[in-house]
Design an enzyme around this catalytic site. Structure first.
Site, PDB file in Angstrom:
ATOM      1  N   ASP A 245      60.702  63.520  19.189  1.00  0.00           N
ATOM      2  CA  ASP A 245      59.808  63.518  20.591  1.00  0.00           C
ATOM      3  C   ASP A 245      59.916  62.183  21.221  1.00  0.00           C
ATOM      4  O   ASP A 245      59.215  62.085  22.304  1.00  0.00           O
ATOM      5  CB  ASP A 245      58.394  63.642  20.281  1.00  0.00           C
ATOM      6  CG  ASP A 245      57.657  62.626  19.468  1.00  0.00           C
ATOM      7  OD1 ASP A 245      58.631  61.965  18.653  1.00  0.00           O
ATOM      8  OD2 ASP A 245      56.360  62.605  19.543  1.00  0.00           O
ATOM      9  N   TYR A 249      54.458  61.802  21.786  1.00  0.00           N
ATOM     10  CA  TYR A 249      53.110  62.308  21.504  1.00  0.00           C
ATOM     11  C   TYR A 249      52.413  61.431  20.390  1.00  0.00           C
ATOM     12  O   TYR A 249      52.839  61.099  19.070  1.00  0.00           O
ATOM     13  CB  TYR A 249      53.144  63.598  20.715  1.00  0.00           C
ATOM     14  CG  TYR A 249      53.724  64.770  21.405  1.00  0.00           C
ATOM     15  CD1 TYR A 249      53.087  65.164  22.640  1.00  0.00           C
ATOM     16  CD2 TYR A 249      55.003  65.228  21.269  1.00  0.00           C
ATOM     17  CE1 TYR A 249      53.605  66.196  23.625  1.00  0.00           C
ATOM     18  CE2 TYR A 249      55.890  66.181  22.236  1.00  0.00           C
ATOM     19  CZ  TYR A 249      55.193  66.534  23.074  1.00  0.00           C
ATOM     20  OH  TYR A 249      55.688  67.441  23.886  1.00  0.00           O
TER      21      TYR A 249
END
Length: 390
Positions: A245, A249
């Site tokens: 990611d 996040y």
């Protein structure tokens, strides 16, 4: 009396004719107006269509304001990079072909000279499997883009390969396996179903259901955990978050583990090495560190052998000192040393020319005699150079 009646009749006829003329004139005028109105209506519709076409091309809304470009500056740069990458596909292909040919030619020469040694495919050691289980949590498909899922597939492939070559291979699980990750595996690694079941298991169930009776043994490894791990308990089940990611996040895996009342831990990176970048590691790096520690029982060595050099912090002062020392040492080189260096370079060039000329001469003879002659010449050249250097 008759004259007066005739005059009245004439007047009536004139009036009737005048009325007919007026009626014809008004009808003609109405037709002309209608025709002009129809032409103007058609022209107005065409003008409206032209305006709408131009507005759509210029991205102008009906209120008259220009909307911003739907692609951001970063997206435009990304698109340009992709177009450049696609345009250079043929050039990259030719480079790969050229590189393969060079490697083949190099190996052929090494085989003729008898110095080629084929590297072993696998690690030459007796493996002692570890009872420890490592889980890659694949429940984050919806949070990753297509290229990130492809990267995740590649990382899992690296984990499987590294585990097969390790001294203490662990039992590897991929839980919540399905949806996008499974489709990417079928597209990129079509033979993954033939991988050894004793070394890796692909499971569609999430880990909390698959290990429902061993929840107390679950430990989620996350860089955000406040708990630092000292050593691995081989009776535990360690979980790695299977997500790529780019740090979008924050605290994702930690919050998930806390919500499920699962123990968390982080690797002792800060306690053993200094890193210049973030402490979040890829899945294959985490897995390699785990397997390395089972073998070495040394955190520093396990981390240094796996992590890329760019992640380590370098001291600027020591770097500058080393540069100054190198420059001082270079300035102290005398003329005699420079002459020796030049002589060595000349001798290396002569060696290369002699080997090439010998190989070309030997190609005209049979294979057995050419190989033996080439070996003898190369050995004599090496001995001569060693005696000259000494």
């Amino acid at each position: 009396m008759d004259n007066s009646d005739n005059n009245n009749n004439n007047n009536n006829n004139n009036n009737y004719n005048n009325k007919n003329d007026n009626t014809n004139t008004s009808t003609t005028t109405t037709n002309i107006v209608n025709n002009n109105f129809e032409k103007e209506y058609i022209a107005a519709n065409k003008l409206k269509e032209n305006i709408e076409t131009v507005s759509h091309e210029l991205n102008i809304q009906k209120n008259g304001y220009t909307t911003p470009n739907p692609m951001s500056k970063r997206q435009r740069k990304k698109k340009m990079r992709e177009e450049k990458w696609e345009a250079s596909a043929e050039e990259r292909r030719l480079k790969r072909i050229k590189k393969r040919k060079e490697i083949k030619e190099k190996r052929r020469m090494e085989k003729k000279m008898g110095i080629f040694k084929k590297p072993p495919r696998r690690r030459e050691c007796e493996q002692i499997p570890s009872p420890m289980r490592v889980v890659i949590d694949e429940s984050f498909d919806d949070l990753m883009m297509e290229k990130e899922i492809k990267s995740m597939v590649s990382q899992i492939t690296h984990c499987y390969s590294y585990n097969r070559q390790s001294l203490h291979p662990v039992k590897l699980y991929c839980t919540s396996f399905g949806s996008k990750t499974k489709a990417a595996f079928e597209d990129k690694v079509s033979d993954y179903e033939r991988w050894r079941k004793s070394e890796i298991i692909f499971e569609s169930k999430p880990y909390e259901k698959f290990f429902e009776n061993e929840k107390e043994n679950l430990v989620y490894l996350t860089a955000d955990s406040p708990n630092t791990i000292d050593t691995f308990d081989e009776t535990k089940i360690y979980i790695i978050g299977g997500i790529v990611d780019k740090n979008r996040y924050k605290n994702l895996t930690l919050e998930k583990a806390n919500k499920q009342n699962i123990a968390t831990a982080r690797l002792p990176i800060n306690e053993n090495i200094k890193m210049s970048s973030r402490k979040v590691l890829t899945v294959n790096h985490m897995f390699k560190i785990i397997v390395n520690f089972l073998e070495t029982k040394n955190w520093e060595k396990s981390l240094m052998d796996v992590l890329p050099q760019r992640k380590f912090n370098q001291d600027k002062n020591s770097a500058s000192e080393s540069k100054t020392n190198d420059s001082d040492n270079e300035s102290k080189v005398n003329d005699e040393g420079e002459e020796d260096h030049n002589n060595n370079e000349n001798s290396n060039e002569e060696i290369l020319e002699e080997v090439i000329s010998t190989s070309t001469i030997s190609n005209s003879n049979n294979d057995h005699s050419s190989t033996s002659n080439l070996k003898e010449t190369s050995e004599s050249i090496v001995t001569n150079t060693t005696t000259e250097e000494s």
